[in-house]
Design a protein around this motif. Structure first.
Motif, short mmCIF file in Angstrom:
data_model
loop_
_atom_site.label_atom_id
_atom_site.label_comp_id
_atom_site.label_asym_id
_atom_site.label_seq_id
_atom_site.Cartn_x
_atom_site.Cartn_y
_atom_site.Cartn_z
N PRO A 30 6.51 5.81 -2.33
CA PRO A 30 6.91 5.95 -1.04
C PRO A 30 8.07 5.08 -0.41
O PRO A 30 7.92 3.87 -0.75
CB PRO A 30 5.82 6.10 -0.29
CG PRO A 30 4.81 5.31 -0.57
CD PRO A 30 5.20 5.05 -2.06
N MET A 31 9.10 5.45 0.55
CA MET A 31 10.16 4.66 0.77
C MET A 31 9.61 3.52 1.72
O MET A 31 9.89 2.61 1.94
CB MET A 31 11.18 5.61 1.64
CG MET A 31 11.99 6.07 0.63
SD MET A 31 12.86 5.02 -0.38
CE MET A 31 12.37 5.47 -1.91
N ALA A 32 8.13 3.89 2.23
CA ALA A 32 7.82 2.95 3.04
C ALA A 32 7.66 1.64 2.53
O ALA A 32 7.72 0.28 3.17
CB ALA A 32 6.34 3.25 3.46
N ILE A 33 7.27 1.52 1.06
CA ILE A 33 7.00 0.38 0.39
C ILE A 33 8.51 -0.54 0.46
O ILE A 33 8.51 -1.72 0.88
CB ILE A 33 6.67 0.37 -0.90
CG1 ILE A 33 5.01 0.81 -0.89
CG2 ILE A 33 6.76 -0.66 -1.78
CD1 ILE A 33 4.40 0.87 -2.03
N LEU A 40 10.96 -0.41 2.24
CA LEU A 40 11.44 -0.66 3.70
C LEU A 40 10.55 -1.80 4.43
O LEU A 40 11.04 -2.62 5.00
CB LEU A 40 11.19 0.74 4.43
CG LEU A 40 12.21 1.80 4.48
CD1 LEU A 40 11.94 2.75 5.53
CD2 LEU A 40 13.58 1.33 4.70
N HIS A 41 9.44 -1.64 4.00
CA HIS A 41 8.59 -2.82 4.25
C HIS A 41 8.84 -4.10 3.64
O HIS A 41 8.97 -5.23 4.22
CB HIS A 41 6.93 -2.73 3.64
CG HIS A 41 6.11 -3.74 3.92
ND1 HIS A 41 5.61 -4.18 5.18
CD2 HIS A 41 5.72 -4.67 3.22
CE1 HIS A 41 4.85 -5.24 5.24
NE2 HIS A 41 4.92 -5.51 3.93
N GLN A 50 12.05 -5.33 5.58
CA GLN A 50 11.54 -5.79 6.97
C GLN A 50 11.05 -7.18 6.88
O GLN A 50 10.00 -7.45 7.18
CB GLN A 50 10.79 -4.88 7.57
CG GLN A 50 11.34 -3.75 8.17
CD GLN A 50 10.30 -2.46 8.69
OE1 GLN A 50 9.23 -2.80 9.18
NE2 GLN A 50 10.74 -1.20 8.87
N PRO A 60 7.75 4.12 9.64
CA PRO A 60 6.92 3.67 8.29
C PRO A 60 6.62 5.12 8.05
O PRO A 60 6.01 5.92 8.64
CB PRO A 60 5.98 2.71 8.77
CG PRO A 60 6.28 2.47 10.18
CD PRO A 60 7.26 3.27 10.80
N VAL A 61 6.79 4.98 6.55
CA VAL A 61 6.30 6.36 5.83
C VAL A 61 4.70 6.20 5.48
O VAL A 61 4.55 5.09 4.98
CB VAL A 61 7.09 6.82 4.63
CG1 VAL A 61 6.61 8.08 4.10
CG2 VAL A 61 8.59 6.96 4.92
N ALA A 62 3.84 7.10 5.62
CA ALA A 62 2.61 6.85 5.38
C ALA A 62 2.41 6.45 3.82
O ALA A 62 3.17 7.05 2.92
CB ALA A 62 1.65 7.96 5.68
N ALA A 63 1.54 5.77 3.46
CA ALA A 63 1.24 5.55 2.00
C ALA A 63 -0.15 5.42 1.61
O ALA A 63 -0.99 5.97 2.53
CB ALA A 63 1.97 4.04 1.60
N PHE A 64 -0.65 4.53 0.89
CA PHE A 64 -2.06 4.55 0.39
C PHE A 64 -2.36 3.22 0.17
O PHE A 64 -1.91 2.45 0.22
CB PHE A 64 -2.34 5.24 -0.94
CG PHE A 64 -1.13 6.33 -1.06
CD1 PHE A 64 -0.93 7.52 -0.47
CD2 PHE A 64 0.06 5.95 -1.88
CE1 PHE A 64 0.20 8.26 -0.77
CE2 PHE A 64 1.03 6.89 -2.14
CZ PHE A 64 1.13 8.14 -1.49
N ARG A 121 -3.77 0.17 -2.24
CA ARG A 121 -3.14 1.36 -1.86
C ARG A 121 -3.92 2.65 -2.27
O ARG A 121 -3.87 3.59 -1.67
CB ARG A 121 -1.84 1.44 -2.86
CG ARG A 121 -0.87 0.58 -2.54
CD ARG A 121 0.53 0.78 -3.16
NE ARG A 121 0.91 2.14 -3.27
CZ ARG A 121 1.93 2.52 -4.23
NH1 ARG A 121 2.33 1.61 -4.87
NH2 ARG A 121 2.28 3.71 -4.04
N PRO A 132 1.58 -0.54 3.75
CA PRO A 132 2.15 0.20 2.53
C PRO A 132 2.08 -0.22 1.42
O PRO A 132 1.62 0.52 0.30
CB PRO A 132 3.40 0.64 2.99
CG PRO A 132 4.04 -0.30 3.89
CD PRO A 132 2.76 -0.89 4.70
N GLU A 133 2.20 -1.59 1.26
CA GLU A 133 2.05 -2.30 0.02
C GLU A 133 0.81 -3.05 -0.46
O GLU A 133 0.39 -3.45 0.57
CB GLU A 133 3.41 -3.36 -0.05
CG GLU A 133 4.06 -3.70 -1.21
CD GLU A 133 4.89 -4.88 -1.26
OE1 GLU A 133 5.19 -5.20 0.03
OE2 GLU A 133 5.48 -5.15 -2.01
#
Lengths: 279, 447
Positions: free
Chosen positions: A171-174, A176-177, A180, B21-25, B231, B359-360
């Motif tokens: 996911p793009m959240a990764i 982006l994180h 940041q 932030p987009v939800a992840a696992f 995750r 997320p990571e």
């Protein structure tokens, strides 16, 4: 503010104050004082040694950068870091130009000696806006012809993180994180932008930014080592003389009152008040 | 052109700042069938040195044992000898040793000079298919069953896969209920060349062991990756999960490189009633501090050389216990302090995570920082008498102010209502400054 380094000192000083007060950086006032004094002292001695006028700005910038990044346990490691950082400018030179960004070299030397560490996560993600604005503002005031290396790097490295995420199906959240990161912005705005240790021609600098981004990606995602940006810069800096030979251009000079001398002049130090930001 | 690039990059920077932030696992546990898993508090010990890692994983699973099933991404294939089942007491001991602690002091008679430390209260966290067919089917789905072992009460399968959809299908067919989004995460791990470690409970073996709970699983491997895959777990868990990571390293403290590591507030005086509610206090403090940092930090709760402690919430782990936890480098180091373990530095990290804020996967680095840190909270009991002297009188006068400060500290740390705290303290006979007339400031200048 004719010299962009004054602005850098102000920004780095503010970031340090913010880090210490709001983010609880693991750096004590005695370390800050030690780093600054030893860096200034080393610059003074080295200037006398090579017979050039003492300039306090560059060593102050170097030492503030060390305060932001370097974490040590012992006073001896702190002193050593400041000495190595400044001495590297005078000792490791090629074609009248120092090879490594001094702060970058000092940090890597301390990491190699296992005498200290760098905490890439210390900024969290809240400091991001402050950072971005400080950096952008810095570039505006700076107006140095070397801002291109920062932009190029900020294009290549995020592109790399994004491409990796797409390839992995993350996911793009990764990415982006991963972007940041205060450490990333500090590096982009205040370390890779050093006009004294980047290639002289624009195309060379863009190539340089690409190489640094690729090397950092390799270190992070293939070797799985932390502080990939610092390692990547130190590796790629060794290629700068080669890039300069392939793509020659006029050498960068700080906007100071000292009259420029030719590069062939044995006292060529005089035309190169060392380093930007972290130099 | 230059302006265009500038604009593009500036837009990118703004996007980075502004993008939600987009939800992840995350996480370790994947439900089998439709069982709810209680994996809110997982404990992981990581012994690591020189690229060699031993992971010990425990969770407080309370569901039916036959429903238990986990999938753990691991960096390498594992042979039988690389897998072990550990004694749960090892992690309990590690927990007790590294827990935040309450220290109790009794003020001495202000008219006499003496200082006694009386008691240390340790703070425990609240209690804390048919083979051939399966292989053929796996092959047809691009999944390779690399090995199968029974270790202790667990049946373990090591898998590698080429594609996530094949792996997902295989897992579903073998009875795993995968939460939505699992395929994507599994796909990412496959591309990162990770292998998969599946464990289910072998009920016969479990009955033979005679234990009613599941013992921690251990795996040993060599890899440059110093990370913890979190995750998968956030996929099936409801809300946030609690994770304790104990790292055992040789040189110094461990911190996360992709999240900020923050020290838990420590060394503060708190009201006496905290002694009775220390568990609640710790929980409330952790929650409040997490909230203050927007839930995006990892807390460092303990960092200490394993050879000693001061004050000790529990004894340091013995050499034998450390070895069981995978500390393999002990033989190389000289024995000191009467044979106690040396060259082992423990870091206790605590986080509450979900896919949105974490997320990571967690990435770690060992630093050369070996300075000691502990969560330590102090209750100071006042001297009961009046103290028949000038210093005694002043001591009594200062007490209400001291109490108020303790109340403020507690409110600040835990987010509890200051009024409730004061009321509770007053119920125990504590006075506050409002009740005590203040001595004029000039009284103490020359007297």
């Amino acid at each position: 503010m004719s010299d962009p380094r004054h602005y850098q000192i102000a920004v780095l000083g503010s970031l340090l104050a913010y880090g210490c007060l709001a983010l609880d950086f693991a750096v004590g006032w005695h370390q800050i004082v030690t780093l600054v004094l030893v860096a200034l002292g080393t610059q003074m001695l080295a200037s006398r040694w090579v017979d050039i006028p003492f300039d306090w700005r560059s060593p102050l910038i170097s030492s503030l950068s060390l305060c932001l990044l370097l974490r040590t346990e012992t006073a001896s490691a702190t002193v050593l870091a400041a000495v190595i950082t400044i001495a590297s400018k005078f000792l490791i030179r090629l074609r009248g130009k120092h090879v490594f960004n001094p702060t970058n070299f000092g940090l890597i030397a301390i990491l190699l000696l296992d005498a200290g560490w760098v905490s890439p996560g210390q900024w969290g993600s809240a400091a991001l806006a402050a950072f971005a604005f400080a950096g952008l503002g810095g570039l505006v005031v700076f107006r140095a012809r070397r801002a291109d290396v920062t932009w190029a790097f900020l294009l290549f490295y995020p592109a790399l993180l994004l491409a990796r995420a797409i390839w992995l199906g993350d996911p793009m959240a990764i990415p982006l994180h991963q972007l940041q990161s205060g450490a990333l912005l500090l590096f982009a705005f205040f370390m890779i932008s050093d006009p004294k240790t980047t290639p002289d021609r624009r195309s060379g600098r863009i190539l340089f930014a690409l190489l640094v981004a690729l090397t950092a990606g390799f270190i992070r995602f293939v070797l799985f080592q932390p502080n990939e940006l610092l390692w990547a810069l130190v590796c790629c800096s060794m290629l700068t003389p080669l890039i300069d030979r392939m793509l020659p251009a006029e050498r960068y000079r700080w906007q100071t009152a000292i009259p420029p001398l030719s590069d062939s002049d044995p006292t060529a130090f005089r035309v190169q008040p060392k380093g930007v930001l972290a130099s | 052109m230059k302006r265009q690039i500038l604009l593009a990059v500036t837009t990118l920077c703004v996007a980075l700042i502004a993008a939600p932030p987009v939800a992840a696992f995350c996480g370790f546990y994947v439900a089998k069938a439709d069982t709810r898993l209680f994996n809110e508090a997982s404990q992981v010990a990581i012994a690591r040195h020189d690229g060699k890692t031993v992971l010990t994983m425990a969770n407080d699973y309370r569901g039916e044992l036959e429903e238990f099933a986990i999938v753990i991404p691991v960096p390498t294939l594992l042979e039988r000898e690389q897998i072990n089942v550990a004694d749960k007491r090892l992690l309990d001991h590690l927990d007790a040793y590294s827990s935040p602690r309450l220290v109790e002091y009794y003020d001495e008679n202000p008219c006499r000079r003496r200082f006694d430390m009386l008691k240390v209260a340790p703070m425990g966290r609240s209690k804390t298919a048919d083979v051939a067919e399966m292989e053929a089917r796996a092959r047809s789905l691009g999944v390779t069953i690399e090995a199968e072992y029974t270790v202790g009460e667990y049946d373990i399968v090591i898998l590698s896969a080429r594609e996530s959809d094949g792996l997902t299908t295989f897992l579903k067919e073998t009875g795993y209920k995968l939460p939505s989004g699992a395929e994507r995460v599994l796909g990412s791990y496959i591309r990162q060349d990770m292998k998969f470690f599946l464990a289910k409970v072998n009920l016969e073996e479990q009955a033979r062991q005679g234990t009613t709970y599941l013992r921690p699983l251990q795996v040993a491997f060599e890899s440059p990756k110093f990370m913890l895959p979190i995750r998968l777990g956030t996929l099936n868990a409801e809300g946030q999960q609690e994770l304790f990571v104990y790292t055992l390293t040789r040189e110094g403290r461990v911190e996360t490189t992709n999240y900020r590591t923050v020290k838990l507030p420590t060394d503060v005086d708190v009201p006496a009633f905290v002694k009775r509610d220390f568990g609640k206090f710790y929980k409330a403090m952790f929650e409040e501090q997490t909230r203050k940092h927007d839930g995006r930090v990892v807390f460092q709760e303990y960092a200490w050389n394993m050879a000693w402690c001061d004050p000790c919430a529990a004894d340091p782990l013995s050499r034998d216990q450390l070895q069981q936890l995978g500390v393999f480098w002990l033989d190389e180091s000289p024995q000191q302090f009467g044979g106690q373990a040396q060259q082992v530095f423990i870091t206790r990290l605590h986080l509450r995570y979900d896919g949105k804020r974490f997320p990571e996967d967690l990435m770690f680095q060992e630093t050369s920082d070996n300075s000691n840190f502990q969560g330590r909270y102090v209750v100071r009991h006042p001297f009961p008498g009046y103290g028949d002297c000038e210093r005694g009188r002043r001591y009594r006068e200062q007490l209400p102010e001291r109490r108020e400060k303790e109340a403020q500290t507690l409110a600040n740390l835990t987010g509890w209502e200051i009024g409730d705290i004061r009321a509770r303290m007053e119920g125990e006979g504590v006075e506050f400054p409002a009740d005590a007339p203040k001595e004029p400031w000039w009284k103490r200048i020359w007297n």
